[in-house]
Design a protein around this motif. Structure first.
Motif, PDB file in Angstrom:
ATOM      1  N   HIS A   1      -5.947  -3.898   7.411  1.00  0.00           N
ATOM      2  CA  HIS A   1      -4.697  -3.146   7.241  1.00  0.00           C
ATOM      3  C   HIS A   1      -3.467  -4.022   7.472  1.00  0.00           C
ATOM      4  O   HIS A   1      -2.357  -3.638   7.123  1.00  0.00           O
ATOM      5  CB  HIS A   1      -4.666  -1.909   8.147  1.00  0.00           C
TER       6      HIS A   1
ATOM      7  N   HIS B   1      -0.824  -5.329   4.394  1.00  0.00           N
ATOM      8  CA  HIS B   1       0.486  -4.761   4.051  1.00  0.00           C
ATOM      9  C   HIS B   1       1.590  -5.514   4.796  1.00  0.00           C
ATOM     10  O   HIS B   1       2.646  -5.810   4.232  1.00  0.00           O
ATOM     11  CB  HIS B   1       0.540  -3.270   4.385  1.00  0.00           C
ATOM     12  N   HIS B   2       1.344  -5.833   6.051  1.00  0.00           N
ATOM     13  CA  HIS B   2       2.333  -6.591   6.826  1.00  0.00           C
ATOM     14  C   HIS B   2       2.531  -7.987   6.240  1.00  0.00           C
ATOM     15  O   HIS B   2       3.640  -8.521   6.258  1.00  0.00           O
ATOM     16  CB  HIS B   2       1.906  -6.692   8.292  1.00  0.00           C
TER      17      HIS B   2
ATOM     18  N   TYR C   1       4.963  -2.735  -5.766  1.00  0.00           N
ATOM     19  CA  TYR C   1       4.109  -2.591  -4.588  1.00  0.00           C
ATOM     20  C   TYR C   1       4.760  -1.668  -3.560  1.00  0.00           C
ATOM     21  O   TYR C   1       4.132  -0.731  -3.072  1.00  0.00           O
ATOM     22  CB  TYR C   1       3.815  -3.966  -3.952  1.00  0.00           C
ATOM     23  N   PHE C   2       6.016  -1.934  -3.218  1.00  0.00           N
ATOM     24  CA  PHE C   2       6.655  -1.146  -2.169  1.00  0.00           C
ATOM     25  C   PHE C   2       6.964   0.278  -2.629  1.00  0.00           C
ATOM     26  O   PHE C   2       6.881   1.211  -1.821  1.00  0.00           O
ATOM     27  CB  PHE C   2       7.902  -1.851  -1.628  1.00  0.00           C
TER      28      PHE C   2
ATOM     29  N   GLY D   1       5.056   1.978  -4.680  1.00  0.00           N
ATOM     30  CA  GLY D   1       3.746   2.613  -4.544  1.00  0.00           C
ATOM     31  C   GLY D   1       3.410   2.902  -3.091  1.00  0.00           C
ATOM     32  O   GLY D   1       2.873   3.968  -2.757  1.00  0.00           O
ATOM     33  N   TYR D   2       3.736   1.964  -2.203  1.00  0.00           N
ATOM     34  CA  TYR D   2       3.467   2.168  -0.786  1.00  0.00           C
ATOM     35  C   TYR D   2       4.284   3.340  -0.237  1.00  0.00           C
ATOM     36  O   TYR D   2       3.767   4.141   0.549  1.00  0.00           O
ATOM     37  CB  TYR D   2       3.780   0.886   0.005  1.00  0.00           C
TER      38      TYR D   2
ATOM     39  N   TRP E   1       2.639   6.528  -1.457  1.00  0.00           N
ATOM     40  CA  TRP E   1       1.365   6.729  -0.771  1.00  0.00           C
ATOM     41  C   TRP E   1       1.569   7.177   0.674  1.00  0.00           C
ATOM     42  O   TRP E   1       0.969   8.148   1.128  1.00  0.00           O
ATOM     43  CB  TRP E   1       0.547   5.442  -0.829  1.00  0.00           C
ATOM     44  N   SER E   2       2.448   6.489   1.399  1.00  0.00           N
ATOM     45  CA  SER E   2       2.652   6.865   2.801  1.00  0.00           C
ATOM     46  C   SER E   2       3.398   8.186   2.922  1.00  0.00           C
ATOM     47  O   SER E   2       3.150   8.967   3.841  1.00  0.00           O
ATOM     48  CB  SER E   2       3.350   5.748   3.583  1.00  0.00           C
TER      49      SER E   2
ATOM     50  N   ARG F   1       6.729   3.001   8.996  1.00  0.00           N
ATOM     51  CA  ARG F   1       6.326   2.159   7.871  1.00  0.00           C
ATOM     52  C   ARG F   1       6.918   2.681   6.566  1.00  0.00           C
ATOM     53  O   ARG F   1       7.319   1.891   5.709  1.00  0.00           O
ATOM     54  CB  ARG F   1       4.806   2.096   7.798  1.00  0.00           C
ATOM     55  N   LEU F   2       6.990   3.984   6.425  1.00  0.00           N
ATOM     56  CA  LEU F   2       7.613   4.585   5.243  1.00  0.00           C
ATOM     57  C   LEU F   2       9.092   4.195   5.180  1.00  0.00           C
ATOM     58  O   LEU F   2       9.593   3.789   4.129  1.00  0.00           O
ATOM     59  CB  LEU F   2       7.458   6.108   5.286  1.00  0.00           C
TER      60      LEU F   2
ATOM     61  N   GLY G   1       9.417   0.642   4.143  1.00  0.00           N
ATOM     62  CA  GLY G   1       9.102   0.531   2.725  1.00  0.00           C
ATOM     63  C   GLY G   1      10.290   0.944   1.869  1.00  0.00           C
ATOM     64  O   GLY G   1      10.629   0.275   0.876  1.00  0.00           O
TER      65      GLY G   1
END
Length: 194
Positions: free
Chosen positions: A87, A90-91, A130-131, A133-134, A137-138, A180-181, A184
């Motif tokens: 995990h 992502h970082h 990517y971000f 989508g992240y 997702w989050s 994290r959201l 992002g």
């Protein structure tokens, strides 16, 4: 890397608030969570400083090189952590994005002047995808889910509620995900103005 001043200040507040909460999460009883929170705090505060409007703070070119070194070291540390905990990948992408933005600002003519086009469009687009989508997702993971009605024993339900109340602010997984959201979202905003 900066758009309108009001939006930049909102981004500074979002990232600094996220970094502050991540510092609070470093008090967790769970060692892995403390380590993760430290990296996220660095990312949050780094993004906050990077988002300060250029009219207020226009760092010299060497400051962007320092940023590159700090987040490059963070990326190397994350590579090491990702060996055992996937995990952390992502970082790693986040640290790479910070290095990329720092290099783009250091090499751009009139660095930090707020003009777009400082990065490589294909790489900027890939990071944006990517971000984005992240974030989706989050955000979906934070959406409330239907909860089944309690069956029978209310004492067990009371004990479960007491267990949830016993969690400290540093151990709340939904708040960590919200952090994290937020980062992002901040990363998307920063990449859009690159």
């Amino acid at each position: 890397m900066h758009g309108p001043a009001q939006a930049a200040w909102l981004l500074v507040a979002l990232c600094a608030g996220t970094g502050a909460y991540c510092l609070l999460r470093m008090r967790s009883r769970i060692e892995e969570q403390r380590r993760t929170a430290g990296g996220e705090a660095l990312m949050g505060f780094g993004m906050a400083v990077m988002a300060v409007p250029a009219a207020v703070l226009a760092p010299p070119r060497w400051a962007w090189l320092v940023y590159t070194a700090v987040f490059g070291a963070a990326a190397l540390h994350t590579v090491w952590a990702a060996r055992t905990h996937p995990h952390h990948l992502h970082h790693l992408v986040g640290a790479f994005a910070m290095v990329y933005m720092s290099v783009a600002m250091a090499t751009a003519p009139g660095a930090h002047a707020g003009h777009g086009g400082a990065g490589v469009p294909l790489l900027t687009g890939a990071l944006l995808l990517y971000f984005a989508g992240y974030v989706l997702w989050s955000g979906a993971r934070l959406a409330p889910r239907a909860v089944a009605a309690p069956t029978g024993d209310t004492a067990a339900g009371g004990a479960a509620a007491g267990g949830a109340a016993a969690l400290g602010w540093a151990d709340r997984s939904e708040l960590a995900l919200a952090c994290r959201l937020s980062m992002g979202i901040g990363m998307v905003a920063m990449l859009l103005t690159l």
